[in-house]
Structure formats: structure tokens, C-alpha cells
Design a protein around this motif. Structure first.
Motif, short mmCIF file in Angstrom:
data_model
loop_
_atom_site.label_atom_id
_atom_site.label_comp_id
_atom_site.label_asym_id
_atom_site.label_seq_id
_atom_site.Cartn_x
_atom_site.Cartn_y
_atom_site.Cartn_z
N HIS A 199 0.84 -1.20 0.00
CA HIS A 199 0.00 0.00 0.00
C HIS A 199 0.87 1.26 0.00
O HIS A 199 0.65 2.19 -0.78
CB HIS A 199 -0.93 -0.04 1.22
N ALA A 200 1.90 1.27 0.85
CA ALA A 200 2.80 2.43 0.92
C ALA A 200 3.56 2.62 -0.39
O ALA A 200 3.73 3.74 -0.87
CB ALA A 200 3.78 2.23 2.09
N LEU A 210 -7.46 2.99 -3.72
CA LEU A 210 -8.86 3.19 -3.32
C LEU A 210 -9.02 2.93 -1.83
O LEU A 210 -9.72 2.02 -1.41
CB LEU A 210 -9.77 2.27 -4.13
N GLY A 211 -8.35 3.72 -1.01
CA GLY A 211 -8.53 3.59 0.43
C GLY A 211 -7.42 2.81 1.10
O GLY A 211 -6.62 2.14 0.45
N ARG A 264 -7.52 -6.05 -6.68
CA ARG A 264 -7.76 -6.26 -5.25
C ARG A 264 -6.65 -7.11 -4.66
O ARG A 264 -6.30 -8.15 -5.23
CB ARG A 264 -9.12 -6.92 -5.02
N PHE A 265 -6.13 -6.67 -3.53
CA PHE A 265 -5.08 -7.40 -2.81
C PHE A 265 -5.66 -7.86 -1.49
O PHE A 265 -6.20 -7.05 -0.73
CB PHE A 265 -3.87 -6.48 -2.59
N ARG A 266 -5.54 -9.15 -1.22
CA ARG A 266 -6.22 -9.70 -0.04
C ARG A 266 -5.30 -10.68 0.70
O ARG A 266 -4.71 -11.56 0.08
CB ARG A 266 -7.49 -10.44 -0.50
N ASN A 297 -12.71 8.94 -7.83
CA ASN A 297 -12.81 9.98 -6.79
C ASN A 297 -12.71 9.39 -5.38
O ASN A 297 -12.72 10.13 -4.41
CB ASN A 297 -14.11 10.79 -6.95
N ARG A 298 -12.58 8.03 -5.28
CA ARG A 298 -12.29 7.42 -3.97
C ARG A 298 -10.80 7.42 -3.70
O ARG A 298 -10.34 7.05 -2.62
CB ARG A 298 -12.79 5.98 -3.93
N GLY A 299 -10.00 7.79 -4.75
CA GLY A 299 -8.55 7.59 -4.67
C GLY A 299 -7.87 8.63 -3.89
O GLY A 299 -8.42 9.56 -3.42
N ALA A 300 -6.91 8.75 -3.78
CA ALA A 300 -5.65 8.57 -3.16
C ALA A 300 -5.70 8.85 -1.67
O ALA A 300 -5.85 9.96 -1.23
CB ALA A 300 -4.63 9.39 -3.84
N GLN A 301 -5.61 7.77 -0.95
CA GLN A 301 -5.58 7.84 0.51
C GLN A 301 -4.32 7.17 1.01
O GLN A 301 -3.82 6.27 0.39
CB GLN A 301 -6.78 7.13 1.09
#
Ligand SMILES: [Fe+2]
Length: 309
Positions: free
Chosen positions: A84-85, A95-96, A121-123, A305-309
Motif C-alpha cells: 500500500h505504501a 482506493l482507500g 484487489r489485494f487480499r 474519486n475514492r482515490g488517493a488515501q
């Protein structure tokens, strides 16, 4: 391109497709293709292979012919946080933050959009199923091949953001990318627009690969291309057209990469025996090339528009 300090996905878990009417095709995958039902809910069917994955192929009702998400595993939360980083640092559309998934497969992770607005998706900590060995049934999804109008940019993105490594090229038309020992989990093909080229399912042995073709043949369904053995990846192939019009492949014996010695090469396309080692398949017909180009997949621009967190 290879950077050994990069975090990369542990393995490809599978893929979820979306299309109008796709859940009505479930019996094709159960009776003919050799998958088993893992879970079913309104508008979605989750199909398993013989391995421990909670599902390897999903069918979700949707308005377009394309990908719901490509599904990758990470070994644990620490690796998930590191990926994620890395994705954020490389400017990807994340996306979050990592968090719990409340779907059938459960676990924990996050999603991103690739430059063609495909959802990945990464799980980790996913539900695990008991291994269900069954002769001549697909064990896992071997690889997903994507068409893209800017192959070089997408190759750079998968390597930079997700740590993929280039295994080989097919002329200047295709690049094979690995995240684990399989020669390719993702491959990119130069195309007119983003779309699904094909999804390959792995049989554990060459006999089971042939028997799977036989199961299809007994039901009146013959390969649209193959059987043959590819040059890059050295894997046997037999391509079929799904009831939804997606190209699906049986494969086996995919080359395993030794990171210490492997060097990517550019395979020429003008040497028939290099591309079709058994010389059984011949080149793809124009009809085969057309179904592999597929229908334009707009992806998920509405999630940007959910991006970059
Ligand atoms: Fe393939």
C-alpha cells in the motif's frame, strides 16, 4: 526494469468477470470447464478450483463485458501495508487504506486502479477451503492477459507500482510479467483499447490438460485455437470461447523462473516453431484474434474519486 527491493504480490488468486447475463453461464463452468461452486448470491457466482483459494473465478452481473477485479494475494498484513505504501509513493490511484473485506472470501486488504481503470484487489487472511484434489480439474488461474493501448506505460506501471518483473517479450506486441515463480501471472498485449485478452486455468499435468480438452470435446466444444505449446513460458495451450464471449484457456507446465539465472528475451514471431513448438496449432485465425481483442472494458472510472488515501 527489475528492482529486487520492490514489494510484489504473493500470487495471483484469480479474477472476477462482469457482464450482462453472466451468472446464467455458471453451469458451463461447472459441467464443462471443471470448476466447482464455492458460493452463490444474488447476481454473483464464485467458482473454485481444486486448491485452497476461496474462489478462482467469479461471475458478477454488470452492465459491461469486462473485469470486476483482478485478485491477488499478499502473505500477511505487514506485506499488505508495505505494498500500500509503495503504491501511494509511486502515485497509483489507491482506493482507500487496507481494511477488512466483508464479502464471501473475507480477509483484509485494499484495491487500486491501474492506468486503464482496471480494479485490482489485494487480499490476505482470506477464507481457505480444504484442498479438493480431482483428476483433470483446474487447480488455479494461471494467468490473466490484458489488452491495452499503451503497453509500455502499463508495463512500467506494473513493475514500478507492484514490483512485477519482465519474464519475456513476444516481438514488440506482448510482454509477460511475473510476481512469483510462474513465468507470467499477468501479460499485456498491444491493443486498440483496454479489454480482456484471455484468462488461463492451470491443470496439474499434461495428461489432465489433454483430458480436459477431451471433456469439452465430448460435450461438443472444441478449441478455437490449439492445442499447442507456446514458446514464451513453454506452456501447452488450448483456447476456448466462453458462453459470454470471453476467451478462456487450459494450460499446464508453465515455466518456473529461477530469479538467479533468468534473463528476459524478445521472442521473434516470424519463426513458427518458436511460437508453436509442437506445430499443431498454427497461427491464430483472424476470428481468434478478434475474440482475443474482445469488447472495450471501460473499467471503473467512477471509483477514481475514492482515490488517493
Ligand atoms: Fe495464455
Amino acid at each position: 526494469m527489475t528492482d529486487s527491493t520492490k514489494i510484489r504480490p504473493g500470487h495471483l488468486r484469480g479474477i472476477v468477470m462482469r457482464a450482462p447475463g453472466i451468472t446464467a453461464t455458471r453451469d458451463f463452468y461447472l459441467d464443462n470447464w471443471g470448476l466447482a461452486l464455492a458460493h452463490e448470491e444474488d447476481g454473483a457466482v464464485w467458482l473454485r478450483g481444486t486448491g485452497a483459494e476461496p474462489f478462482i473465478y467469479g461471475l458478477v452481473e454488470g452492465p459491461v463485458f469486462g473485469i470486476e477485479y483482478v485478485h491477488f494475494a499478499m502473505p500477511d498484513r505487514a506485506a499488505m501495508e508495505a505494498l500500500h505504501a509503495q503504491a501511494l509513493a509511486e502515485g497509483a490511484l489507491v482506493l482507500g487504506a487496507p481494511g477488512p473485506f466483508h464479502d464471501y472470501a473475507g480477509g483484509w486488504g485494499f484495491e487500486i486502479l491501474d492506468p486503464d481503470d482496471r480494479r485490482l484487489r489485494f487480499r490476505c487472511e482470506a477464507r481457505e477451503l480444504p484442498v479438493a484434489e480431482d483428476w483433470a480439474k483446474p487447480r488455479k488461474v494461471s494467468h490473466v492477459v490484458l489488452n491495452t493501448p499503451d503497453m509500455e506505460a502499463l508495463e512500467d506501471w506494473y513493475c514500478r507500482v507492484l514490483g512485477f518483473r519482465v519474464s519475456d517479450y513476444s516481438a514488440d506486441q506482448m510482454v509477460f510479467l511475473r510476481c512469483a515463480s510462474d513465468h507470467h501471472s499477468i501479460a499485456l498485449v498491444r491493443g486498440a483499447y483496454p479489454s480482456v485478452n484471455h484468462v488461463a486455468f492451470e491443470l496439474p499435468s499434461l495428461d489432465e490438460f489433454m483430458r480436459s480438452i477431451g471433456r469439452m470435446k465430448q460435450r461438443g466444444i472444441v478449441p478455437t485455437w490449439g492445442p499447442g505449446r507456446h514458446g514464451p513460458g513453454n506452456n501447452p495451450f488450448a483456447y476456448f470461447c466462453s458462453p459470454t464471449g470471453f476467451v478462456i484457456e487450459f494450460t499446464s507446465e508453465l515455466q518456473q523462473i529461477d530469479e538467479a539465472t533468468h534473463e528476459a528475451q524478445v521472442w521473434p514471431r516470424d519463426v513458427p516453431e518458436a511460437m508453436d513448438q509442437w506445430m499443431t496449432a498454427g497461427p491464430p485465425t483472424s476470428a481468434q484474434r478478434a475474440i482475443m481483442q474482445g469488447r472495450p472494458d471501460p473499467g471503473w472510472p467512477e471509483l477514481r474519486n475514492r482515490g488517493a488515501q
